[in-house]
Each structure stands twice: as C-alpha cells, then as structure tokens.
Design a protein around this motif. Structure first.
Motif, PDB file in Angstrom:
ATOM      1  N   ILE A  51       0.792  -1.201  -0.190  1.00 41.49           N
ATOM      2  CA  ILE A  51      -0.161  -0.180   0.312  1.00 41.49           C
ATOM      3  C   ILE A  51       0.609   1.549   0.175  1.00 41.49           C
ATOM      4  O   ILE A  51       0.192   2.456  -0.538  1.00 41.49           O
ATOM      5  CB  ILE A  51      -1.264  -0.190   1.207  1.00 41.49           C
ATOM      6  N   VAL A  52       1.793   1.213   0.911  1.00 43.93           N
ATOM      7  CA  VAL A  52       2.867   2.328   0.361  1.00 43.93           C
ATOM      8  C   VAL A  52       3.572   2.476  -0.871  1.00 43.93           C
ATOM      9  O   VAL A  52       3.899   3.615  -0.729  1.00 43.93           O
ATOM     10  CB  VAL A  52       4.085   2.370   1.958  1.00 43.93           C
ATOM     11  N   VAL A  53       3.996   1.484  -1.449  1.00 43.49           N
ATOM     12  CA  VAL A  53       4.446   1.581  -1.882  1.00 43.49           C
ATOM     13  C   VAL A  53       3.474   2.104  -3.276  1.00 43.49           C
ATOM     14  O   VAL A  53       3.957   3.005  -4.150  1.00 43.49           O
ATOM     15  CB  VAL A  53       4.778  -0.294  -2.988  1.00 43.49           C
ATOM     16  N   GLY A  54       2.626   1.813  -3.708  1.00 43.89           N
ATOM     17  CA  GLY A  54       1.211   2.489  -4.322  1.00 43.89           C
ATOM     18  C   GLY A  54       1.267   3.598  -4.274  1.00 43.89           C
ATOM     19  O   GLY A  54       1.443   4.417  -5.505  1.00 43.89           O
ATOM     20  N   ASP A  55       0.733   4.148  -2.470  1.00 44.98           N
ATOM     21  CA  ASP A  55       0.770   5.429  -3.142  1.00 44.98           C
ATOM     22  C   ASP A  55       1.892   6.416  -3.109  1.00 44.98           C
ATOM     23  O   ASP A  55       1.550   7.457  -3.969  1.00 44.98           O
ATOM     24  CB  ASP A  55       0.620   5.875  -1.763  1.00 44.98           C
ATOM     25  N   THR A  56       3.015   5.881  -2.686  1.00 47.86           N
ATOM     26  CA  THR A  56       4.476   6.544  -3.387  1.00 47.86           C
ATOM     27  C   THR A  56       4.668   6.771  -4.529  1.00 47.86           C
ATOM     28  O   THR A  56       4.889   7.647  -5.097  1.00 47.86           O
ATOM     29  CB  THR A  56       5.373   6.078  -2.835  1.00 47.86           C
ATOM     30  N   ILE A  57       3.835   5.258  -5.440  1.00 49.71           N
ATOM     31  CA  ILE A  57       4.432   5.366  -6.659  1.00 49.71           C
ATOM     32  C   ILE A  57       3.448   6.634  -7.027  1.00 49.71           C
ATOM     33  O   ILE A  57       3.674   7.075  -8.227  1.00 49.71           O
ATOM     34  CB  ILE A  57       3.897   4.261  -7.629  1.00 49.71           C
ATOM     35  N   TRP A  58       2.114   6.512  -6.863  1.00 48.34           N
ATOM     36  CA  TRP A  58       0.897   7.459  -7.053  1.00 48.34           C
ATOM     37  C   TRP A  58       0.819   8.959  -7.108  1.00 48.34           C
ATOM     38  O   TRP A  58       1.380   9.810  -7.649  1.00 48.34           O
ATOM     39  CB  TRP A  58      -0.807   7.299  -7.272  1.00 48.34           C
ATOM     40  N   LEU A  59       1.722   8.901  -5.662  1.00 49.26           N
ATOM     41  CA  LEU A  59       2.136  10.694  -5.184  1.00 49.26           C
ATOM     42  C   LEU A  59       2.416  11.683  -6.712  1.00 49.26           C
ATOM     43  O   LEU A  59       2.638  12.535  -6.514  1.00 49.26           O
ATOM     44  CB  LEU A  59       1.916  10.537  -3.455  1.00 49.26           C
ATOM     45  N   LYS A  60       3.987  10.075  -6.495  1.00 44.59           N
ATOM     46  CA  LYS A  60       5.179  10.926  -7.097  1.00 44.59           C
ATOM     47  C   LYS A  60       4.162  11.145  -8.714  1.00 44.59           C
ATOM     48  O   LYS A  60       4.794  12.480  -9.555  1.00 44.59           O
ATOM     49  CB  LYS A  60       6.233   9.969  -7.720  1.00 44.59           C
ATOM     50  N   PHE A  62       1.103  12.306  -8.939  1.00 40.52           N
ATOM     51  CA  PHE A  62       0.806  13.215  -9.264  1.00 40.52           C
ATOM     52  C   PHE A  62       1.489  14.766  -8.929  1.00 40.52           C
ATOM     53  O   PHE A  62       0.982  15.276  -9.304  1.00 40.52           O
ATOM     54  CB  PHE A  62      -0.635  12.764  -7.453  1.00 40.52           C
ATOM     55  N   ALA A  63       2.263  14.701  -8.374  1.00 45.07           N
ATOM     56  CA  ALA A  63       2.999  15.764  -8.492  1.00 45.07           C
ATOM     57  C   ALA A  63       3.339  16.539  -9.562  1.00 45.07           C
ATOM     58  O   ALA A  63       4.139  17.613  -9.593  1.00 45.07           O
ATOM     59  CB  ALA A  63       4.549  15.082  -7.476  1.00 45.07           C
ATOM     60  N   ALA A  64       3.089  15.445 -10.763  1.00 44.91           N
ATOM     61  CA  ALA A  64       3.691  16.697 -12.131  1.00 44.91           C
ATOM     62  C   ALA A  64       2.123  17.028 -12.354  1.00 44.91           C
ATOM     63  O   ALA A  64       2.803  17.731 -13.550  1.00 44.91           O
ATOM     64  CB  ALA A  64       3.884  15.222 -12.944  1.00 44.91           C
ATOM     65  N   GLN A  65       0.967  17.507 -11.323  1.00 48.97           N
ATOM     66  CA  GLN A  65       0.426  18.366 -11.803  1.00 48.97           C
ATOM     67  C   GLN A  65       0.446  19.319 -11.315  1.00 48.97           C
ATOM     68  O   GLN A  65       0.784  19.158  -9.922  1.00 48.97           O
ATOM     69  CB  GLN A  65      -0.986  17.502 -11.309  1.00 48.97           C
ATOM     70  N   PRO A  66       0.158  20.789 -12.193  1.00 52.08           N
ATOM     71  CA  PRO A  66       0.949  21.974 -11.062  1.00 52.08           C
ATOM     72  C   PRO A  66       0.641  21.925  -9.920  1.00 52.08           C
ATOM     73  O   PRO A  66       1.466  22.528  -9.136  1.00 52.08           O
ATOM     74  CB  PRO A  66       0.437  22.642 -12.278  1.00 52.08           C
ATOM     75  N   ARG A  73       6.185  18.088  -2.391  1.00 47.53           N
ATOM     76  CA  ARG A  73       7.439  17.331  -3.318  1.00 47.53           C
ATOM     77  C   ARG A  73       7.970  16.880  -2.727  1.00 47.53           C
ATOM     78  O   ARG A  73       9.907  15.997  -3.153  1.00 47.53           O
ATOM     79  CB  ARG A  73       7.791  19.283  -2.309  1.00 47.53           C
ATOM     80  N   GLU A  74       8.134  16.483  -0.996  1.00 51.56           N
ATOM     81  CA  GLU A  74       9.219  15.575  -0.149  1.00 51.56           C
ATOM     82  C   GLU A  74       8.489  13.793  -0.726  1.00 51.56           C
ATOM     83  O   GLU A  74       9.600  13.474  -0.582  1.00 51.56           O
ATOM     84  CB  GLU A  74       8.566  16.092   1.027  1.00 51.56           C
TER      85      GLU A  74
END
Length: 180
Positions: A51-60, A62-66, A73-74
C-alpha cells in the motif's frame, strides 16, 4: 458535497483506517506479521508495504500536476519503488511512522486542490512503461480505491490472526445531515 469534499473525506478515512489497521497489526508478533498467508503480497507486512509502495508511485505521478508539485515535493524526493512487492520497511513501527507521515501529506495535498485542478489531464507511464493519459480526478478515485482494496485484504488477514479492527465502513465517517 463537492468532488473535492469527497476526496477530503477519503483522505481522512484513509488515515482513520490506517490507524486502526496498524494498531491491530501491532498486537501481532513479528513472525505473525511476516507469515506467508497466500495473499497477493504474501504477508500482512508485505501487504502493508505494498500500500505504501502504491501510494508512493501515485503521489510521485500526481506531483506532475502543477498545483500538486509543492505539496508533494517531499514525496518526489523519496526513492522510487523498484517493484510492487518491495519491502520498504521490515519493521512495523518504522512502516507505521512512514504511513502516518504519508497520510498527513495526502490530507494536506488534497485540501489544497481546487475543482479546476481535478479537471487536469495527467500523462504518465505505468510501472511497465505503458503511457496513459487520464483525468486527474479519476486517478485520485483509483488512488483511494487501491488503498481500500488492499487494506480490506489486511483486515481479513488480521481477523484470521485473531485481531479484529472493528468497524471499517466509510459510513462511520460520513456526517449526518439535517433535513431541511
């Protein structure tokens, strides 16, 4: 309730359920957490890591959205997971601490989004390198649904181990409304 308010509810539900799940998991021995239970990701600890792996992948992604760049950032500074079954933390307490940190980042990120941010079209590549272009709001739905899906697996594994997390329904967090 607006779409953004629904996502805020899901972010709070995510945090609430994670606390319940990690609390129950904390009552088990390390060997019980690591025992292969023939789940998608093997063990309770393996599934919590996924679950943490999936969240990290998606949040990275999502960070491309302005509007998401600064709040996430973190997250972008974290090492990218190498695979979906990677064990990032072998110690439950360390995993739980990271989970709490992630949940706070998710809540803060969601609270800063606007309706126009949710209409953004995000282009990304999946873990196999296949490109995709999808509506941001639909991907956020998937993000929360993925957590719920695998957390449901963990609650079953915990119950089979003698640990009941109690009520897991989102309904518990949906506020009552007055009839007008």
């Amino acid at each position: 309730m607006s779409l953004k308010q629904h996502f805020e509810l899901m972010a709070e539900y995510n945090r609430w359920m994670n606390e319940r799940v990690y609390g129950a998991a904390g009552n088990l021995s390390k060997s019980a957490l690591l025992e292969d239970r023939r789940a998608f990701f093997g063990s309770i600890l393996g599934t919590l890591n996924h679950i943490v792996v999936g969240d990290t992948i998606w949040l990275k992604r999502f960070a491309a959205q302005p509007a998401s760049a600064e709040p996430l950032r973190e997250i972008t500074e974290l090492a990218a997971p190498k695979n979906l079954n990677q064990i990032i933390f072998e110690d439950l307490d360390e995993l739980h601490s990271h989970r709490k940190w992630l949940d706070e980042k998710i809540i803060k990120w969601i609270s800063g989004l606007t309706d126009s941010d949710l209409d953004f079209i995000l282009s990304y590549q999946n873990t196999k390198g296949v490109p995709a272009t999808k509506r941001f709001s639909s991907l956020i739905y998937h993000f929360f649904n993925h957590q719920t899906h695998h957390r449901g697996q963990v609650t079953t594994l915990l119950l089979q181990s003698g640990e009941d997390v109690g009520v897991t329904d989102l309904l518990a967090l949906i506020p009552n409304q007055n009839n007008v």
